[in-house]
Scaffold this motif. Sequence first.
Motif, PDB file in Angstrom:
ATOM      1  N   PRO A  26      -0.093 -21.650  -7.713  1.00  0.00           N
ATOM      2  CA  PRO A  26       1.273 -21.826  -7.201  1.00  0.00           C
ATOM      3  C   PRO A  26       1.269 -21.957  -5.679  1.00  0.00           C
ATOM      4  CG  PRO A  26       0.906 -19.541  -7.813  1.00  0.00           C
ATOM      5  CD  PRO A  26      -0.327 -20.295  -8.242  1.00  0.00           C
ATOM      6  N   VAL A  27       1.990 -22.950  -5.164  1.00  0.00           N
ATOM      7  CA  VAL A  27       2.093 -23.175  -3.718  1.00  0.00           C
ATOM      8  C   VAL A  27       3.536 -23.522  -3.370  1.00  0.00           C
ATOM      9  CG1 VAL A  27      -0.296 -23.948  -3.441  1.00  0.00           C
ATOM     10  CG2 VAL A  27       1.487 -25.628  -3.931  1.00  0.00           C
ATOM     11  N   GLN A  28       3.881 -23.298  -2.112  1.00  0.00           N
ATOM     12  CA  GLN A  28       5.166 -23.731  -1.583  1.00  0.00           C
ATOM     13  C   GLN A  28       4.930 -24.926  -0.676  1.00  0.00           C
ATOM     14  OE1 GLN A  28       7.062 -20.432   0.341  1.00  0.00           O
ATOM     15  NE2 GLN A  28       7.410 -19.311  -1.556  1.00  0.00           N
ATOM     16  N   VAL A  29       5.845 -25.871  -0.684  1.00  0.00           N
ATOM     17  CA  VAL A  29       5.675 -27.099   0.088  1.00  0.00           C
ATOM     18  C   VAL A  29       6.868 -27.314   1.006  1.00  0.00           C
ATOM     19  CG1 VAL A  29       4.266 -28.168  -1.715  1.00  0.00           C
ATOM     20  CG2 VAL A  29       6.740 -28.555  -1.683  1.00  0.00           C
ATOM     21  N   GLN A  66       0.002 -34.633  -4.333  1.00  0.00           N
ATOM     22  CA  GLN A  66       0.160 -35.957  -4.920  1.00  0.00           C
ATOM     23  C   GLN A  66      -0.259 -35.898  -6.379  1.00  0.00           C
ATOM     24  OE1 GLN A  66      -1.859 -38.986  -2.636  1.00  0.00           O
ATOM     25  NE2 GLN A  66      -0.984 -38.297  -0.684  1.00  0.00           N
ATOM     26  N   GLN A  67       0.693 -36.209  -7.284  1.00  0.00           N
ATOM     27  CA  GLN A  67       0.457 -36.189  -8.727  1.00  0.00           C
ATOM     28  C   GLN A  67      -0.104 -34.833  -9.175  1.00  0.00           C
ATOM     29  OE1 GLN A  67      -2.047 -39.537  -9.595  1.00  0.00           O
ATOM     30  NE2 GLN A  67      -0.448 -41.038  -9.133  1.00  0.00           N
ATOM     31  N   GLY A  68       0.454 -33.768  -8.608  1.00  0.00           N
ATOM     32  CA  GLY A  68       0.084 -32.425  -9.020  1.00  0.00           C
ATOM     33  C   GLY A  68      -1.235 -31.931  -8.490  1.00  0.00           C
ATOM     34  N   LYS A  69      -1.846 -32.651  -7.545  1.00  0.00           N
ATOM     35  CA  LYS A  69      -3.128 -32.230  -6.989  1.00  0.00           C
ATOM     36  C   LYS A  69      -3.067 -32.207  -5.465  1.00  0.00           C
ATOM     37  CE  LYS A  69      -5.991 -33.920 -10.807  1.00  0.00           C
ATOM     38  NZ  LYS A  69      -7.152 -34.755 -11.182  1.00  0.00           N
ATOM     39  N   MET A  70      -3.944 -31.377  -4.901  1.00  0.00           N
ATOM     40  CA  MET A  70      -4.004 -31.275  -3.451  1.00  0.00           C
ATOM     41  C   MET A  70      -4.830 -32.414  -2.871  1.00  0.00           C
ATOM     42  SD  MET A  70      -5.738 -30.450  -0.516  1.00  0.00           S
ATOM     43  CE  MET A  70      -7.017 -29.211  -0.570  1.00  0.00           C
ATOM     44  N   ASP A  92       6.807 -36.949   2.060  1.00  0.00           N
ATOM     45  CA  ASP A  92       5.540 -36.297   1.707  1.00  0.00           C
ATOM     46  C   ASP A  92       5.759 -34.789   1.539  1.00  0.00           C
ATOM     47  OD1 ASP A  92       4.263 -38.685   1.794  1.00  0.00           O
ATOM     48  OD2 ASP A  92       3.209 -38.337   3.689  1.00  0.00           O
ATOM     49  N   SER A  93       5.085 -34.240   0.541  1.00  0.00           N
ATOM     50  CA  SER A  93       5.153 -32.788   0.292  1.00  0.00           C
ATOM     51  C   SER A  93       3.943 -32.127   0.940  1.00  0.00           C
ATOM     52  CB  SER A  93       5.181 -32.504  -1.209  1.00  0.00           C
ATOM     53  OG  SER A  93       6.358 -33.035  -1.792  1.00  0.00           O
ATOM     54  N   ILE A  94       4.187 -31.282   1.930  1.00  0.00           N
ATOM     55  CA  ILE A  94       3.133 -30.629   2.699  1.00  0.00           C
ATOM     56  C   ILE A  94       3.017 -29.179   2.242  1.00  0.00           C
ATOM     57  CG2 ILE A  94       2.247 -30.132   4.990  1.00  0.00           C
ATOM     58  CD1 ILE A  94       2.631 -33.094   4.425  1.00  0.00           C
ATOM     59  N   ILE A  95       1.816 -28.773   1.847  1.00  0.00           N
ATOM     60  CA  ILE A  95       1.586 -27.395   1.409  1.00  0.00           C
ATOM     61  C   ILE A  95       1.657 -26.452   2.610  1.00  0.00           C
ATOM     62  CG2 ILE A  95      -0.083 -25.813   0.361  1.00  0.00           C
ATOM     63  CD1 ILE A  95      -1.153 -28.131  -1.254  1.00  0.00           C
ATOM     64  N   ARG A  96       2.431 -25.384   2.437  1.00  0.00           N
ATOM     65  CA  ARG A  96       2.580 -24.422   3.534  1.00  0.00           C
ATOM     66  C   ARG A  96       2.122 -23.021   3.158  1.00  0.00           C
ATOM     67  NH1 ARG A  96       8.878 -23.964   4.803  1.00  0.00           N
ATOM     68  NH2 ARG A  96       7.992 -22.532   6.338  1.00  0.00           N
ATOM     69  N   THR A  97       1.845 -22.759   1.860  1.00  0.00           N
ATOM     70  CA  THR A  97       1.306 -21.467   1.435  1.00  0.00           C
ATOM     71  C   THR A  97       0.110 -21.699   0.527  1.00  0.00           C
ATOM     72  OG1 THR A  97       2.731 -21.341  -0.521  1.00  0.00           O
ATOM     73  CG2 THR A  97       3.598 -20.394   1.524  1.00  0.00           C
ATOM     74  N   GLY A  98      -0.776 -20.704   0.452  1.00  0.00           N
ATOM     75  CA  GLY A  98      -1.954 -20.831  -0.402  1.00  0.00           C
ATOM     76  C   GLY A  98      -2.973 -21.823   0.116  1.00  0.00           C
ATOM     77  N   ILE A  99      -2.927 -22.091   1.414  1.00  0.00           N
ATOM     78  CA  ILE A  99      -3.806 -23.108   1.992  1.00  0.00           C
ATOM     79  C   ILE A  99      -5.272 -22.708   1.882  1.00  0.00           C
ATOM     80  CG2 ILE A  99      -4.432 -24.237   4.173  1.00  0.00           C
ATOM     81  CD1 ILE A  99      -1.502 -24.230   4.913  1.00  0.00           C
ATOM     82  N   LEU A 100      -5.570 -21.419   1.992  1.00  0.00           N
ATOM     83  CA  LEU A 100      -6.954 -20.965   1.972  1.00  0.00           C
ATOM     84  C   LEU A 100      -7.555 -20.990   0.569  1.00  0.00           C
ATOM     85  CD1 LEU A 100      -6.734 -17.939   4.428  1.00  0.00           C
ATOM     86  CD2 LEU A 100      -7.459 -20.272   4.919  1.00  0.00           C
ATOM     87  N   LYS A 157      -8.568 -26.409  -2.827  1.00  0.00           N
ATOM     88  CA  LYS A 157      -9.602 -27.353  -2.397  1.00  0.00           C
ATOM     89  C   LYS A 157      -9.165 -28.748  -2.801  1.00  0.00           C
ATOM     90  CE  LYS A 157     -13.436 -24.075  -2.885  1.00  0.00           C
ATOM     91  NZ  LYS A 157     -12.587 -22.969  -3.325  1.00  0.00           N
ATOM     92  N   PRO A 158      -9.675 -29.787  -2.155  1.00  0.00           N
ATOM     93  CA  PRO A 158      -9.298 -31.151  -2.521  1.00  0.00           C
ATOM     94  C   PRO A 158      -9.471 -31.412  -4.016  1.00  0.00           C
ATOM     95  CG  PRO A 158     -10.547 -31.171  -0.489  1.00  0.00           C
ATOM     96  CD  PRO A 158     -10.611 -29.762  -1.009  1.00  0.00           C
ATOM     97  N   GLY A 159      -8.423 -31.899  -4.618  1.00  0.00           N
ATOM     98  CA  GLY A 159      -8.478 -32.219  -6.044  1.00  0.00           C
ATOM     99  C   GLY A 159      -8.009 -31.115  -6.953  1.00  0.00           C
ATOM    100  N   ASP A 160      -7.766 -29.912  -6.423  1.00  0.00           N
ATOM    101  CA  ASP A 160      -7.312 -28.803  -7.268  1.00  0.00           C
ATOM    102  C   ASP A 160      -5.885 -29.074  -7.754  1.00  0.00           C
ATOM    103  OD1 ASP A 160      -9.644 -27.503  -6.935  1.00  0.00           O
ATOM    104  OD2 ASP A 160      -8.895 -25.955  -5.573  1.00  0.00           O
ATOM    105  N   ALA A 161      -5.629 -28.676  -8.997  1.00  0.00           N
ATOM    106  CA  ALA A 161      -4.279 -28.765  -9.542  1.00  0.00           C
ATOM    107  C   ALA A 161      -3.422 -27.653  -8.966  1.00  0.00           C
ATOM    108  CB  ALA A 161      -4.329 -28.681 -11.074  1.00  0.00           C
ATOM    109  N   VAL A 162      -2.215 -27.995  -8.564  1.00  0.00           N
ATOM    110  CA  VAL A 162      -1.306 -27.016  -7.962  1.00  0.00           C
ATOM    111  C   VAL A 162       0.049 -27.113  -8.641  1.00  0.00           C
ATOM    112  CG1 VAL A 162      -2.466 -27.022  -5.723  1.00  0.00           C
ATOM    113  CG2 VAL A 162      -0.630 -28.650  -6.147  1.00  0.00           C
ATOM    114  N   ARG A 163       0.788 -26.026  -8.547  1.00  0.00           N
ATOM    115  CA  ARG A 163       2.124 -25.956  -9.114  1.00  0.00           C
ATOM    116  C   ARG A 163       3.080 -25.579  -7.988  1.00  0.00           C
ATOM    117  NH1 ARG A 163       4.553 -21.419 -11.051  1.00  0.00           N
ATOM    118  NH2 ARG A 163       2.503 -20.396 -11.204  1.00  0.00           N
ATOM    119  N   VAL A 164       4.067 -26.433  -7.737  1.00  0.00           N
ATOM    120  CA  VAL A 164       5.019 -26.230  -6.637  1.00  0.00           C
ATOM    121  C   VAL A 164       6.055 -25.214  -7.066  1.00  0.00           C
ATOM    122  CG1 VAL A 164       6.727 -27.304  -5.153  1.00  0.00           C
ATOM    123  CG2 VAL A 164       4.654 -28.555  -5.779  1.00  0.00           C
ATOM    124  N   THR A 165       6.195 -24.166  -6.264  1.00  0.00           N
ATOM    125  CA  THR A 165       7.214 -23.145  -6.504  1.00  0.00           C
ATOM    126  C   THR A 165       8.240 -23.175  -5.382  1.00  0.00           C
ATOM    127  OG1 THR A 165       5.958 -21.460  -5.293  1.00  0.00           O
ATOM    128  CG2 THR A 165       5.534 -21.696  -7.671  1.00  0.00           C
TER     129      THR A 165
END
Length: 391
Positions: A84-87, A342-346, A371-379, A382-390
């Motif tokens: 889960p990440v915030q954008v 992009q398409q559910g991936k970082m 563009d949706s920029i990730i602002r949490t969970g950055i650490l 990794k490139p290509g990881d599946a993410v869920r926008v909360t």
Amino acid sequence: MQTQEQEDLEVTTASPTPQRSGGASRRILWLLVTLGIIGALVFVKMKYFPSQNAEAKGGGKGGAGGGKGAPSGAGGKGGGQKLPVQVYVVKATSLADEVAATGSILAEESVVLKSEISGKITSLNIREGQPVRKGQLLLTINADEIQAQLRKQEFNIKLFRDQEKRQRTLLDKEYISAQEYEQANNQLLTAQADLQALRASLTKAYIRAPFDGVLGLSTITVGTYVSPGAEITTLSRVKPVKISFTVPSRFSNLVRTGDPITVTDEASNKKYEAKVYALDPQIDPVSRTQTVRARYANTNNELRPGAFVKVNLQLGQTSEALQVPTEAVIPEAAGYNVYTVQQGKMVPKKVKIGVRSTRLIQITEGVAVGDSIIRTGILQVKPGDAVRVTK
């Protein structure tokens, strides 16, 4: 004999029967012990390790049916778990182009007054911390010797002038050669030059204010002996004052003479408005910055030379600026990155930054509106990881 042999044979044939009976008993005993141990192990396993049985059953079902048991066996990111990440969704905003810098206050003019000759101070007119006018006499150094040499030289000039006049008359009548006249004339000219040098030395005995300003502190008194180079006091012109600061070289083409700046005094936290009046034509090769100077009227002596101030240089305003939160920009050796969804991936993107504040950073290249920029969970991503926008 036959009867005895037959008895012996009967005894020998009957003796194995008790041995066979004892061996069977031992085998039965070992079997019972073994079954007891196995039963104890099964009891311990059922009582203290029930989860292993459940996993075995679940694994069996999953392996047989390929249904519910499969995802738990897959586990991790590969099994479909999303971080889960915030954008922050990029949008065009209004932005006042400002450069924040630190600077110092400088006097409009400042000089350290020093003695150019040696001697005792015979008069002193220095009032520490008080304003003076240009040309005002501040102190006098004993110059009796210079004045005596000056009078002597004046007498010599009078004599050499009379000699030059007589030699010119004789030259007109051709009683003397031109060389003799030139020698007399040279004596006169040399004496006049010496007189001029003595007068210049005499002026050094009278130290005057070179411009309007405020005197600094001093430790000398009447009677103090000073030598050439000795510091007397300071004189500063503090109306107006200069503000000296530096800007990064990437802004050097945007700064212009006349640009307004806001100066914040660190001591009082008050703000003052000033204007740029000069720019250093060279970029510092070490810090890659350009020195800029502004001027403030300082009518009421609000700013004092040497003070530390914060400067905001206004470069204009735009309504199409793209900004992202400060925490979303990752500095690297080769520049700056942001992580997009992009398409559910970082997906990482290289960007170039512009004006920055405590909360937002302007992006001049690398992202677009929407563009949706990730602002949490950055650490964690990794490139290509599946993410869920909360939210």
